[in-house]
Scaffold this motif. Structure first.
Motif, PDB file in Angstrom:
ATOM      1  N   SER A  96      48.634  33.953 -29.016  1.00  0.00           N
ATOM      2  CA  SER A  96      47.467  34.744 -28.673  1.00  0.00           C
ATOM      3  C   SER A  96      47.790  35.735 -27.560  1.00  0.00           C
TER       4      SER A  96
ATOM      5  N   ASN B 101      31.534  30.052 -28.958  1.00  0.00           N
ATOM      6  CA  ASN B 101      32.631  30.900 -29.417  1.00  0.00           C
ATOM      7  C   ASN B 101      33.461  31.459 -28.271  1.00  0.00           C
TER       8      ASN B 101
ATOM      9  N   ASN C 188      43.362  38.525 -29.460  1.00  0.00           N
ATOM     10  CA  ASN C 188      44.115  38.557 -30.715  1.00  0.00           C
ATOM     11  C   ASN C 188      44.762  37.196 -30.896  1.00  0.00           C
TER      12      ASN C 188
ATOM     13  N   ARG D 265      39.851  41.680 -24.958  1.00  0.00           N
ATOM     14  CA  ARG D 265      40.183  41.736 -26.380  1.00  0.00           C
ATOM     15  C   ARG D 265      41.051  40.524 -26.676  1.00  0.00           C
TER      16      ARG D 265
ATOM     17  N   GLU E 260      35.570  41.933 -19.752  1.00  0.00           N
ATOM     18  CA  GLU E 260      35.608  42.239 -21.178  1.00  0.00           C
ATOM     19  C   GLU E 260      37.057  42.104 -21.633  1.00  0.00           C
TER      20      GLU E 260
ATOM     21  N   LYS F  10      24.682  40.809 -28.228  1.00  0.00           N
ATOM     22  CA  LYS F  10      24.896  42.166 -27.753  1.00  0.00           C
ATOM     23  C   LYS F  10      23.729  42.615 -26.872  1.00  0.00           C
TER      24      LYS F  10
ATOM     25  N   GLN G 172      42.682  36.390 -35.945  1.00  0.00           N
ATOM     26  CA  GLN G 172      41.379  36.799 -35.420  1.00  0.00           C
ATOM     27  C   GLN G 172      41.571  37.859 -34.354  1.00  0.00           C
ATOM     28  N   ASP G 173      40.732  38.885 -34.383  1.00  0.00           N
ATOM     29  CA  ASP G 173      40.690  39.925 -33.365  1.00  0.00           C
ATOM     30  C   ASP G 173      39.230  40.141 -33.008  1.00  0.00           C
ATOM     31  N   TYR G 174      38.883  39.963 -31.741  1.00  0.00           N
ATOM     32  CA  TYR G 174      37.494  40.143 -31.331  1.00  0.00           C
ATOM     33  C   TYR G 174      37.430  40.396 -29.827  1.00  0.00           C
ATOM     34  N   TRP G 175      36.261  40.850 -29.375  1.00  0.00           N
ATOM     35  CA  TRP G 175      35.996  41.065 -27.953  1.00  0.00           C
ATOM     36  C   TRP G 175      35.248  39.860 -27.403  1.00  0.00           C
ATOM     37  N   ASN G 176      35.572  39.483 -26.181  1.00  0.00           N
ATOM     38  CA  ASN G 176      34.875  38.394 -25.515  1.00  0.00           C
ATOM     39  C   ASN G 176      34.354  38.911 -24.169  1.00  0.00           C
TER      40      ASN G 176
END
Length: 180
Positions: free
Chosen positions: A94, A165, A123, A121, A119, A3, A134-138
């Motif tokens: 996905s 990742n 899923n 999102r 950026e 971050k 899995q849910d995350y920001w890349n």
């Protein structure tokens, strides 16, 4: 840690954008009041990408519209949105969606350099198991270069924030960019 690296890179990009824009704002030009509303749209170009990949048990559909504003013949800045649906039968499905900011620099007419902050999102739903979703920001920061002819640029870009990742198979990616 990731971050902090993201915010450091974001600050650097924003500083570069401010410098590029301020250089254009300091240039003194005489414009008539009647044409000032139309000048904005004369400098806007639209483009993007559409992708479709089908195979035995595999589907990949993507849509990525974008628009840029040409400050002059050397510098452009724009925004993009993207959505992708990827499915591997009996394995996963996905959805990826998000946006990007792109800066383009053309030192000469045939060469285009780019920086793009993306950026997304992500899923991911693994088939047969609701616990493995899995849910995350890349975040990706792509630096690129390409050969430009007319409205088309062909080149390659590199994700400087790539890590293990990351959603991409490789940090290095070829591209074809078209703006009308």
């Amino acid at each position: 840690m990731r971050k902090n690296r993201f915010f450091s890179v974001l600050k650097l990009i924003l500083a570069a954008i401010v410098l590029l824009i301020s250089n254009n704002l300091l240039a003194q030009q005489q414009k008539s009041v009647s044409n000032s509303g139309n000048d904005f749209w004369r400098n806007v170009q639209f483009g993007g990408g559409i992708g479709l990949s089908l195979g035995t048990g595999y589907t990949d559909i993507s849509l990525a519209p974008s628009a840029i504003y040409n400050f002059n013949e050397y510098v452009a800045l724009g925004l993009g949105a993207q959505y992708a649906y990827i499915k591997q039968k009996n394995y996963y499905a996905s959805h990826l969606y998000g946006g990007s900011i792109i800066a383009l620099f053309n030192p000469i007419q045939e060469i285009q350099l780019s920086a793009e902050l993306e950026e997304l999102r992500v899923n991911v739903n693994l088939d047969g198991s609701s616990n493995n979703s899995q849910d995350y920001w890349n975040t990706g920061l792509f630096l690129g270069a390409g050969y430009r002819t007319g409205n088309v640029t062909i080149g390659a870009r590199y994700n400087v924030l790539n890590d293990t990742n990351d959603i991409y198979g490789s940090a290095f990616m070829p591209f074809v960019r078209v703006y009308f």
